[in-house]
Design a protein around this motif. Structure first.
Motif, PDB file in Angstrom:
ATOM      1  N   LEU A 218       1.544  -0.009   4.388  1.00 18.80           N
ATOM      2  CA  LEU A 218       2.484   0.717   5.230  1.00 18.80           C
ATOM      3  C   LEU A 218       2.899  -0.157   6.399  1.00 18.80           C
ATOM      4  CD1 LEU A 218       0.386   4.023   5.541  1.00 18.80           C
ATOM      5  CD2 LEU A 218       1.744   3.243   3.595  1.00 18.80           C
ATOM      6  N   GLY A 219       4.084   0.095   6.938  1.00 21.34           N
ATOM      7  CA  GLY A 219       4.500  -0.660   8.114  1.00 21.34           C
ATOM      8  C   GLY A 219       5.890  -0.296   8.564  1.00 21.34           C
ATOM      9  N   SER A 220       6.294  -0.877   9.686  1.00 19.52           N
ATOM     10  CA  SER A 220       7.631  -0.636  10.247  1.00 19.52           C
ATOM     11  C   SER A 220       8.249  -1.939  10.720  1.00 19.52           C
ATOM     12  CB  SER A 220       7.553   0.373  11.399  1.00 19.52           C
ATOM     13  OG  SER A 220       6.679  -0.104  12.422  1.00 19.52           O
TER      14      SER A 220
ATOM     15  N   ALA B  67      13.899  -4.279   5.731  1.00 21.40           N
ATOM     16  CA  ALA B  67      12.521  -4.305   5.234  1.00 21.40           C
ATOM     17  C   ALA B  67      12.486  -4.079   3.726  1.00 21.40           C
ATOM     18  CB  ALA B  67      11.684  -3.251   5.947  1.00 21.40           C
ATOM     19  N   LEU B  68      13.262  -3.117   3.240  1.00 18.88           N
ATOM     20  CA  LEU B  68      13.280  -2.864   1.799  1.00 18.88           C
ATOM     21  C   LEU B  68      13.857  -4.053   1.034  1.00 18.88           C
ATOM     22  CD1 LEU B  68      14.347   0.894   1.538  1.00 18.88           C
ATOM     23  CD2 LEU B  68      12.052  -0.094   1.544  1.00 18.88           C
ATOM     24  N   GLN B  69      14.880  -4.672   1.591  1.00 16.55           N
ATOM     25  CA  GLN B  69      15.466  -5.842   0.939  1.00 16.55           C
ATOM     26  C   GLN B  69      14.459  -6.992   0.867  1.00 16.55           C
ATOM     27  OE1 GLN B  69      18.564  -7.946   3.061  1.00 16.55           O
ATOM     28  NE2 GLN B  69      19.564  -8.559   1.160  1.00 16.55           N
ATOM     29  N   LEU B  70      13.769  -7.262   1.976  1.00 16.61           N
ATOM     30  CA  LEU B  70      12.763  -8.316   1.990  1.00 16.61           C
ATOM     31  C   LEU B  70      11.669  -8.032   0.968  1.00 16.61           C
ATOM     32  CD1 LEU B  70      12.351  -8.938   5.822  1.00 16.61           C
ATOM     33  CD2 LEU B  70      13.248 -10.564   4.148  1.00 16.61           C
TER      34      LEU B  70
ATOM     35  N   THR C  17      16.641  10.386  18.769  1.00 18.14           N
ATOM     36  CA  THR C  17      15.647  10.727  17.753  1.00 18.14           C
ATOM     37  C   THR C  17      16.189  11.758  16.780  1.00 18.14           C
ATOM     38  OG1 THR C  17      13.863  10.258  19.321  1.00 18.14           O
ATOM     39  CG2 THR C  17      13.304  11.573  17.385  1.00 18.14           C
ATOM     40  N   ARG C  18      16.823  12.781  17.309  1.00 19.40           N
ATOM     41  CA  ARG C  18      17.369  13.848  16.445  1.00 19.40           C
ATOM     42  C   ARG C  18      18.366  13.299  15.439  1.00 19.40           C
ATOM     43  NH1 ARG C  18      19.449  16.020  13.197  1.00 19.40           N
ATOM     44  NH2 ARG C  18      20.381  18.092  13.029  1.00 19.40           N
TER      45      ARG C  18
ATOM     46  N   GLY D 159      13.091   4.214  12.480  1.00 20.61           N
ATOM     47  CA  GLY D 159      14.111   4.027  11.457  1.00 20.61           C
ATOM     48  C   GLY D 159      14.793   2.674  11.514  1.00 20.61           C
ATOM     49  N   ALA D 160      14.699   1.987  12.640  1.00 20.11           N
ATOM     50  CA  ALA D 160      15.366   0.688  12.790  1.00 20.11           C
ATOM     51  C   ALA D 160      14.747  -0.338  11.860  1.00 20.11           C
ATOM     52  CB  ALA D 160      15.272   0.206  14.235  1.00 20.11           C
TER      53      ALA D 160
END
Length: 353
Positions: free
Chosen positions: A180-182, A211-214, A292-293, A205-206
């Protein structure tokens, strides 16, 4: 054109604690929720690790996972995640090997490297010394993978000879390990180790797309996994009306504003308390709430289900892990999570429809 298939749904639980609620009541509410998720067909249910926070009771994921496993029969249960620098790899491996023995084929071990608390608590958690060295995070992940395997790990001495170590004496199955990570770091580490990966989108969310591409482009097949495997987390509230959903969002939004504005933390307010305190926040806190919302999924069951389906398709995943962050009204019982139950029920009904 055929309709885009709805993603599988899972749950991330921080075991929220509201004003006037005891830890026992908060945990009872969450265990009721995991039973509901099992009945409704959710894929997995994970508990987070946070420490010394007035609004969060998920301090010990293995304990909560054991309780959840005893109350369910189908759903996968696990950690989202164990903050590995806080713990000895052998202890984590032993705990999750035991959990796997309790619920074979249903245990997920999600691992992270964040502290899960403030610097003082971090020091208390890491008094064991070098075993808690955050720089050894990749090494400790590999230690756990070897220790939970049926054959265990062998320690080789420089003077010659070996010493065999197993997390449990006679394992027949092993927990599924997720990273897991951000950050880019976590994505690249998961890819290099050939592990499944989850980006903590519910918290930060930033950087999700990068991250998914990497992770996908750098993935190296392993004995654990032959192709990239990932899903996305999201903060979600579903209610009978959009107005009710927005009201139920307020307690958690105000807690996040306190956290990110360095204000004193409190238990989660009720919806009524949040509405009454609307004028208490300064411009910074109000801005944090608004920002955040914008990243949350809030509305009716049908509208949120449609948004989650589009979100999953956009990021190329077949699963969304929702963090149901619906607050409570004053009149709702303290040993239940009425708003969170409603979120799970409405989303399950909408995705089946």
């Amino acid at each position: 054109m055929p309709a885009t298939p709805a993603p599988a749904l899972s749950v991330l639980d921080l075991v929220g604690v509201r004003a006037g609620q005891s830890s026992a009541q908060a945990i009872a509410a969450s265990l009721d929720l995991v039973s509901l998720a099992d009945d409704l067909g959710y894929r997995r249910y994970w508990f987070a690790e946070h420490h010394n926070m007035p609004a969060v009771a998920s301090t010990t994921p293995p304990v909560l996972i054991a309780a959840a496993a005893s109350r369910t029969s189908r759903i996968r249960v696990g950690s989202g995640g164990v903050m590995l620098p806080n713990h000895s790899p052998l202890v984590v491996a032993e705990q999750f090997a035991a959990l796997e023995a309790i619920a074979p084929g249903r245990i997920d071990l999600g691992l992270g490297r964040a502290p899960g608390s403030d610097p003082v608590i971090t020091q208390l958690l890491r008094m064991s010394g070098t075993t808690s060295d955050v720089e050894r995070f990749p090494e400790h992940i590999n230690d756990i993978l070897r220790l939970v395997a049926p054959d265990g790990a062998s320690i080789r001495f420089t003077s010659g000879g070996t010493y065999d170590v197993r997390a449990t004496p006679a394992a027949t199955t092993t927990p599924e390990v997720w990273l897991l990570g951000s950050s880019d770091y976590s994505a690249q580490l998961a890819a290099s180790l050939g592990l499944p990966y989850v980006f903590a989108n519910h918290f930060s969310g930033a950087g999700l797309e990068r991250a998914l591409q990497l992770y996908r482009t750098q993935f190296q097949p392993s004995a654990t996994l032959d192709a990239p495997r990932t899903f996305v987390t999201a903060n979600v509230i579903a209610a009978e009306t959009a107005e009710e959903a927005e009201q139920r969002a307020l307690p958690q939004l105000r807690m996040m504003a306190r956290l990110r504005s360095n204000m004193p933390l409190t238990p989660l307010e009720s919806v009524e308390q949040s509405i009454a305190g609307a004028d208490d926040f300064d411009g910074l806190a109000a801005s944090v709430m608004q920002t955040t919302r914008a990243t949350w999924f809030v509305g009716t069951g049908a509208s949120v289900a449609a948004e989650l389906t589009e979100f999953a398709a956009r990021h190329g995943v077949d699963e969304i892990m929702i963090s149901p962050v619906a607050g409570s009204f004053d009149a709702e019982p303290l040993d239940a999570a009425t708003g969170r139950r409603q979120t799970l029920e409405l989303l399950a009904a909408a995705t089946r429809g």
